[in-house]
Structure formats: C-alpha cells, structure tokens
Design a protein around this motif. Structure first.
Motif, PDB file in Angstrom:
ATOM      1  N   GLU A 289       0.850  -1.192   0.000  1.00 33.87           N
ATOM      2  CA  GLU A 289       0.000   0.000   0.000  1.00 33.87           C
ATOM      3  C   GLU A 289       0.885   1.241   0.000  1.00 33.87           C
ATOM      4  O   GLU A 289       1.802   1.354   0.811  1.00 33.87           O
ATOM      5  CB  GLU A 289      -0.900  -0.003   1.243  1.00 33.87           C
ATOM      6  N   ALA A 290       0.612   2.158  -0.933  1.00 40.09           N
ATOM      7  CA  ALA A 290       1.408   3.385  -1.008  1.00 40.09           C
ATOM      8  C   ALA A 290       0.589   4.545  -0.468  1.00 40.09           C
ATOM      9  O   ALA A 290      -0.621   4.627  -0.703  1.00 40.09           O
ATOM     10  CB  ALA A 290       1.798   3.673  -2.453  1.00 40.09           C
ATOM     11  N   LYS A 291       1.241   5.434   0.272  1.00 39.03           N
ATOM     12  CA  LYS A 291       0.591   6.672   0.679  1.00 39.03           C
ATOM     13  C   LYS A 291       1.376   7.817   0.047  1.00 39.03           C
ATOM     14  O   LYS A 291       2.574   7.973   0.299  1.00 39.03           O
ATOM     15  CB  LYS A 291       0.582   6.797   2.204  1.00 39.03           C
ATOM     16  N   HIS A 292       0.685   8.575  -0.816  1.00 40.96           N
ATOM     17  CA  HIS A 292       1.364   9.634  -1.573  1.00 40.96           C
ATOM     18  C   HIS A 292       1.306  10.956  -0.836  1.00 40.96           C
ATOM     19  O   HIS A 292       0.229  11.455  -0.540  1.00 40.96           O
ATOM     20  CB  HIS A 292       0.728   9.761  -2.963  1.00 40.96           C
ATOM     21  N   ILE A 293       2.455  11.509  -0.541  1.00 39.18           N
ATOM     22  CA  ILE A 293       2.538  12.773   0.195  1.00 39.18           C
ATOM     23  C   ILE A 293       2.700  13.903  -0.834  1.00 39.18           C
ATOM     24  O   ILE A 293       3.639  13.878  -1.636  1.00 39.18           O
ATOM     25  CB  ILE A 293       3.754  12.764   1.150  1.00 39.18           C
ATOM     26  N   PRO A 294       1.772  14.886  -0.813  1.00 38.95           N
ATOM     27  CA  PRO A 294       1.837  15.956  -1.825  1.00 38.95           C
ATOM     28  C   PRO A 294       3.131  16.767  -1.757  1.00 38.95           C
ATOM     29  O   PRO A 294       3.647  17.031  -0.669  1.00 38.95           O
ATOM     30  CB  PRO A 294       0.641  16.850  -1.490  1.00 38.95           C
ATOM     31  N   LEU A 295       3.613  17.156  -2.913  1.00 38.34           N
ATOM     32  CA  LEU A 295       4.710  18.122  -2.982  1.00 38.34           C
ATOM     33  C   LEU A 295       4.138  19.504  -2.695  1.00 38.34           C
ATOM     34  O   LEU A 295       2.935  19.725  -2.832  1.00 38.34           O
ATOM     35  CB  LEU A 295       5.327  18.140  -4.391  1.00 38.34           C
ATOM     36  N   GLN A 296       5.018  20.447  -2.341  1.00 35.31           N
ATOM     37  CA  GLN A 296       4.585  21.845  -2.259  1.00 35.31           C
ATOM     38  C   GLN A 296       4.256  22.329  -3.669  1.00 35.31           C
ATOM     39  O   GLN A 296       4.667  21.714  -4.647  1.00 35.31           O
ATOM     40  CB  GLN A 296       5.729  22.699  -1.706  1.00 35.31           C
ATOM     41  N   ASP A 297       3.587  23.485  -3.755  1.00 36.46           N
ATOM     42  CA  ASP A 297       3.225  24.022  -5.066  1.00 36.46           C
ATOM     43  C   ASP A 297       4.442  24.255  -5.955  1.00 36.46           C
ATOM     44  O   ASP A 297       4.362  24.171  -7.176  1.00 36.46           O
ATOM     45  CB  ASP A 297       2.477  25.352  -4.907  1.00 36.46           C
ATOM     46  N   ASN A 298       5.594  24.563  -5.327  1.00 38.96           N
ATOM     47  CA  ASN A 298       6.816  24.781  -6.110  1.00 38.96           C
ATOM     48  C   ASN A 298       7.566  23.472  -6.369  1.00 38.96           C
ATOM     49  O   ASN A 298       8.744  23.497  -6.698  1.00 38.96           O
ATOM     50  CB  ASN A 298       7.710  25.792  -5.398  1.00 38.96           C
ATOM     51  N   PHE A 299       6.881  22.351  -6.147  1.00 33.60           N
ATOM     52  CA  PHE A 299       7.425  21.003  -6.400  1.00 33.60           C
ATOM     53  C   PHE A 299       8.502  20.559  -5.412  1.00 33.60           C
ATOM     54  O   PHE A 299       9.237  19.619  -5.680  1.00 33.60           O
ATOM     55  CB  PHE A 299       7.986  20.866  -7.830  1.00 33.60           C
ATOM     56  N   CYS A 300       8.604  21.233  -4.262  1.00 29.55           N
ATOM     57  CA  CYS A 300       9.566  20.778  -3.255  1.00 29.55           C
ATOM     58  C   CYS A 300       8.989  19.617  -2.452  1.00 29.55           C
ATOM     59  O   CYS A 300       7.795  19.596  -2.144  1.00 29.55           O
ATOM     60  CB  CYS A 300       9.890  21.906  -2.272  1.00 29.55           C
ATOM     61  N   ILE A 301       9.846  18.659  -2.103  1.00 31.10           N
ATOM     62  CA  ILE A 301       9.469  17.599  -1.161  1.00 31.10           C
ATOM     63  C   ILE A 301       9.585  18.190   0.243  1.00 31.10           C
ATOM     64  O   ILE A 301      10.581  18.842   0.558  1.00 31.10           O
ATOM     65  CB  ILE A 301      10.425  16.389  -1.293  1.00 31.10           C
ATOM     66  N   VAL A 302       8.564  17.979   1.084  1.00 34.86           N
ATOM     67  CA  VAL A 302       8.615  18.472   2.464  1.00 34.86           C
ATOM     68  C   VAL A 302       8.737  17.262   3.380  1.00 34.86           C
ATOM     69  O   VAL A 302       7.751  16.581   3.674  1.00 34.86           O
ATOM     70  CB  VAL A 302       7.340  19.277   2.821  1.00 34.86           C
ATOM     71  N   LEU A 303       9.947  16.976   3.844  1.00 37.50           N
ATOM     72  CA  LEU A 303      10.165  15.740   4.610  1.00 37.50           C
ATOM     73  C   LEU A 303       9.482  15.773   5.980  1.00 37.50           C
ATOM     74  O   LEU A 303       9.229  14.716   6.555  1.00 37.50           O
ATOM     75  CB  LEU A 303      11.660  15.440   4.734  1.00 37.50           C
ATOM     76  N   ASP A 304       9.145  16.967   6.490  1.00 36.69           N
ATOM     77  CA  ASP A 304       8.408  17.035   7.755  1.00 36.69           C
ATOM     78  C   ASP A 304       7.064  16.314   7.648  1.00 36.69           C
ATOM     79  O   ASP A 304       6.558  15.790   8.628  1.00 36.69           O
ATOM     80  CB  ASP A 304       8.154  18.500   8.144  1.00 36.69           C
ATOM     81  N   ASP A 305       6.507  16.290   6.449  1.00 38.31           N
ATOM     82  CA  ASP A 305       5.210  15.633   6.262  1.00 38.31           C
ATOM     83  C   ASP A 305       5.313  14.106   6.341  1.00 38.31           C
ATOM     84  O   ASP A 305       4.305  13.409   6.319  1.00 38.31           O
ATOM     85  CB  ASP A 305       4.616  16.008   4.894  1.00 38.31           C
TER      86      ASP A 305
END
Ligand SMILES: *Cc1c(COP(=O)(O)O)cnc(C)c1O
Length: 356
Positions: free
Chosen positions: A124-140
């Motif tokens: 099962e995959a859970k997809h974490i949204p990128l920020q609008d500027n396409f940055c990965i936010v590892l805090d999420d």
C-alpha cells in the motif's frame, strides 16, 4: 487479458519507459540518457575482454565490482549490493523491506516505477503531496509508515533536498527503511552515502545509466548497512543468481575507475543545463531549478502537449507526462551542445513563441 494469466497479473499496470525510436536522425531528449559515450576505459575493457570466458557463468556475487564501488565510496564491500540496473535494485528493495502492515510513504510526484512495484508486490502506497513549487517536504513524512522512498534529486521535477533535511528525517524515522534514489545525484546534489554508517535503516541507490553513460549495460547499486544488504542478497538469490553478465561487471569497474572522465563529462552537462535554462527562459518558459541532467519546464502561454508535438514533428523527442499537476510541463534531457542548440532553434520557429 488472457485466461492463462495468474489472477495477480491481471491487475498489473506496467511501467512505460520513454520511447526508443528506430530511426537515426532523431534528437533524443526523452529518457535522460547521457550524450557522451562511455569512458575510453570502458571501450578498453571491452577490447580486452576474453570472449572464450563467455561459456562460463559470471561471478554471481560480482565481487570485483562491489570492491571497486566500496573503495570509490569509502564503505565496506558487504555494504554494497549490485543489480541489473537500479530498477532491479529498487524491485528487490520493495520486496525485501516494504511489504509491511503500514503504508509506504512517497512523494505524489516522483519516479512512477515506485507505484508499479507497489502494485506488483501488493504494497500500500501513501502519496505525500509536494509543495506548489514542487519541493518535497520531509516534515510531512513524520507519521506511521512501513518505509519511505523518494528520489533525490526528484524525478521528473529535478529539485534536490539538502543533506541536512534528509538527516533530520533519519533522526526521527528509525524503525523503518528509508530509501534515497540517487539516480541523478552526480549532476549537482549531495549524496547521502556518507550517512549510511550512522543510520542502519538508510539505503542509497545509484545507477551507472545516467552519469556514467552506461544505460545499455544495466548496472545499478545500493549502499547501506550490512544488515540491509544481506536482506537484498536474500531476495536476489531467490530470484536470479546472475543478474550482471561478465561484460557488465567488467565495464562497470572501468567506468568507476575513470573518475576524471566522469567529473569532466558531468560538469559539461551541468554547464549545458544552465545554458539551456537561460535560453528557455528567454523564450517564455518557467524553469524549476534542476540538479539533474534534465530540465523541467512549462511555457507561460503554450501548452506542453502542443510543444512536445511540435518538437516531435521536427524529429526532437522530449518527455511529457499526462498526470494532473505536471501535464503542462516538459522534461527535456540535456544532450550535446549541438542538440540543445537545435532544440532551442526549433522552439524559436514555433509560430506562438516570441523571443523576449
Ligand atoms: C533512470 C532512473 C532509474 C533507473 O535507472 P536504471 O539503473 O537504468 O534502471 C531509477 N530511478 C530514477 C529516479 C531514474 O530516473
């Protein structure tokens, strides 16, 4: 569909790689291949290769290759795993570590093979949204998980995370495996390999396909704790004892050895990327800052699909993804100077493009 297929494969959605056209006068900027030939040392290794040996099986452990990777990256040989392209290394990684009760966390926009492996192995995959500027936010990613995977730099956005952010994630996520896919790291990002001794749950995956011009040889590798590597070996030896043929092992060793050539060619690609960025911006494109051998760009007024079609009509292939969120972007591989000039000249001929 076929009645002969196992039930599990009826629902698979296989990965679709970028097109490999048969014609020769096509400018191919669609699969992130390296425009430079492999190192002269690779050609030398091929010339020196004793073809009589081909009647024998290759070294199932690829010991010499593991040793050269271990020396190059300053780790022990039992911290290195090699596979038939990093796609195979990734496949074994999903099998070995991610079949867990909790979902695997990954960015919602990333290398699409991750979802294919989840599908294949019932993860099962859970997809974490990128920020609008396409940055990965590892805090999420601070939430219950059965593992975490992301590409750094990310594909197809080209954006890179700092090592500090990755280490902060590793400090709080100690109970599951964290995989960093570094297929493009050599084009300007920082590798996490130096963290593997500190974090036994960190696995770093790289490939010789992009920065070492060996996509056709299929060589990828992982570096991590001996514990993780042993897990991968268990899967590999339950699947195929000989994933790397003799020529792949010999040429990979030669490619790793020629560090000067590697540094020189990656630097030229980086220089060409920055030139391409400037040119595209002057034609009205918005650019995501890239640390890879491609640029991810969208035009202010013209649809990406239209531009891809226009380039294609002119024998230039670039990649376009129909996935919502990125369907107005083009992913353009950095080729030779002449290829990039031809691509820019072609765009200038588009009736709606006005040079700024
Ligand atoms: C190209 C790529 C790979 C696969 O590389 P191979 O070693 O050729 O299988 C893995 N991950 C990402 C993000 C890639 O872009």
């Amino acid at each position: 569909m076929s009645k002969y297929w196992s039930e599990a494969i009826q629902s698979l959605t296989p990965y679709v790689p970028g097109e490999q056209p048969k014609g020769s006068n096509i400018i191919k900027l669609n699969t992130n291949e390296n425009p430079f030939p492999p190192s002269p040392m690779v050609l030398e290794a091929i010339h020196q290769f004793d073809t009589d040996r081909l009647r024998l099986y290759p070294d199932p452990d690829a010991s010499a290759l593991k040793l050269s990777l271990a020396e190059h990256f300053n780790v022990k040989a039992n911290q290195v795993f090699v596979g038939n392209g990093s796609d195979e290394v990734l496949a074994h990684t999903f099998m070995a570590f991610f079949r867990q009760p909790q979902p695997l966390l990954m960015p919602d926009i990333s290398y699409s093979f991750y979802d294919v492996y989840c599908n294949l192995y019932g993860i099962e995959a859970k997809h974490i949204p990128l920020q609008d500027n396409f940055c990965i936010v590892l805090d999420d990613y601070a939430q219950a998980n059965g593992g975490i995977i992301f590409a750094n730099p990310n594909a197809p956005t080209g954006r890179a995370l700092t090592l500090e952010k990755i280490e902060a994630l590793l400090q709080r996520n100690t109970e599951t495996v964290v995989v960093v896919d570094e297929a493009y790291v050599d084009f300007g990002a920082q590798t996490a390999i130096n963290l593997v001794d500190k974090y036994p749950n960190l696995l770093v995956i790289q490939t010789l396909s992009k920065s070492r011009s060996l996509a056709g040889m299929r060589v990828g590798f992982a570096i991590g704790s001996a514990e993780l590597i042993e897990g991968l070996e268990r899967v590999k030896n339950s699947f195929n004892s000989y994933p790397l043929d003799m020529l792949a092992q010999a040429t990979a060793i030669a490619a790793i050895k020629d560090n000067d050539y590697f540094v020189e060619t990656t630097q030229q690609i980086i220089t060409m990327r920055e030139w391409t960025n400037q040119q595209l911006q002057s034609l009205g494109f918005k650019i995501i800052p890239s640390k890879t051998n491609f640029v991810f760009a969208s035009h202010r007024y013209i649809e990406a699909a239209e531009l891809m079609g226009f380039l294609r009509t002119n024998q230039i292939l670039v990649r376009h993804f129909s996935r919502p969120g990125i369907n107005n972007h083009l992913r353009i591989t950095i080729g030779t100077e002449a290829e990039m000039q031809a691509m820019i000249d072609c765009l200038k001929r588009h009736p709606d493009i006005i040079s700024l």
